[in-house]
Design a protein around this motif. Structure first.
Motif, PDB file in Angstrom:
ATOM      1  N   ILE A 107      38.931  44.507  39.964  1.00 39.66           N
ATOM      2  CA  ILE A 107      38.131  43.790  38.964  1.00 39.66           C
ATOM      3  C   ILE A 107      38.720  43.973  37.568  1.00 39.66           C
ATOM      4  O   ILE A 107      38.845  43.008  36.800  1.00 39.66           O
ATOM      5  N   VAL A 108      39.113  45.200  37.227  1.00 35.12           N
ATOM      6  CA  VAL A 108      39.723  45.453  35.913  1.00 35.12           C
ATOM      7  C   VAL A 108      41.044  44.705  35.805  1.00 35.12           C
ATOM      8  O   VAL A 108      41.378  44.151  34.746  1.00 35.12           O
ATOM      9  N   TYR A 109      41.818  44.662  36.888  1.00 33.07           N
ATOM     10  CA  TYR A 109      43.072  43.904  36.912  1.00 33.07           C
ATOM     11  C   TYR A 109      42.816  42.424  36.638  1.00 33.07           C
ATOM     12  O   TYR A 109      43.510  41.805  35.826  1.00 33.07           O
ATOM     13  N   PHE A 110      41.806  41.865  37.294  1.00 34.22           N
ATOM     14  CA  PHE A 110      41.480  40.449  37.093  1.00 34.22           C
ATOM     15  C   PHE A 110      41.053  40.191  35.650  1.00 34.22           C
ATOM     16  O   PHE A 110      41.521  39.243  35.014  1.00 34.22           O
ATOM     17  N   VAL A 111      40.160  41.030  35.133  1.00 30.48           N
ATOM     18  CA  VAL A 111      39.675  40.842  33.762  1.00 30.48           C
ATOM     19  C   VAL A 111      40.815  41.009  32.759  1.00 30.48           C
ATOM     20  O   VAL A 111      40.943  40.231  31.805  1.00 30.48           O
ATOM     21  N   ALA A 112      41.655  42.011  32.969  1.00 29.92           N
ATOM     22  CA  ALA A 112      42.770  42.251  32.041  1.00 29.92           C
ATOM     23  C   ALA A 112      43.739  41.082  32.027  1.00 29.92           C
ATOM     24  O   ALA A 112      44.209  40.674  30.955  1.00 29.92           O
ATOM     25  N   ASN A 113      44.029  40.527  33.186  1.00 30.60           N
ATOM     26  CA  ASN A 113      44.946  39.386  33.217  1.00 30.60           C
ATOM     27  C   ASN A 113      44.306  38.129  32.638  1.00 30.60           C
ATOM     28  O   ASN A 113      45.000  37.310  32.042  1.00 30.60           O
TER      29      ASN A 113
END
Length: 147
Positions: free
Chosen positions: A46-52
């Motif tokens: 989820i953090v990866y998705f939000v960061a990208n």
């Protein structure tokens, strides 16, 4: 400019920190190994998705963040929560333990957002925006230690 230490992230240390957190919870009488490992994977995605999404919002630079680096950073961000869990072995449940857990979650979130911003050039301007999903992630782990 990325430092050489950020170029050579490893997942082994992050996994050891997650296992150490699970071991400290086991000393508290809570069997949370599966919860800690499962939540860390799901919340890292989820953090990866939000960061990208945040990094590619301006359209000028690619995100520059891959899932492996995000999992490593979120795993290494558990270090303050490990210290909090070790302190919770000695501190009785109550307002002091809640305050300690909140402080650990904030410390972890701020640290992880700083490292994510250094890894991904697109996140330099929106580091404060990345604190929120990190705080939600580390706050859930802090709740595991308190309750």
């Amino acid at each position: 400019m990325r430092s050489p230490a950020l170029e050579a992230l490893d997942f082994g240390g992050a996994l050891m920190f997650l296992l150490a957190l699970g071991g400290l919870h086991l000393l508290m009488g809570k069997v949370h190994f599966g919860v800690i490992l499962g939540w860390s994977v799901a919340q890292s995605v989820i953090v990866y998705f939000v960061a990208n999404q945040v990094a590619s919002n301006d359209g000028s630079l690619p995100g520059g963040l891959d899932l492996y680096n995000c999992c490593c950073v979120t795993g290494y961000g558990m270090v303050p929560l490990i210290l909090v869990s070790a302190a919770l072995l000695l501190v009785p449940r109550g307002p002091a333990s809640v305050a300690l857990s909140v402080a650990g979650a904030v410390w972890s979130a701020v640290t992880a957002s700083k490292v994510l911003a250094r890894i991904s050039p697109g996140l330099q301007d929106s580091r404060s925006l990345m604190v929120y999903p990190c705080l939600l992630m580390y706050g859930s782990f802090a709740l595991l230690g308190v309750y």
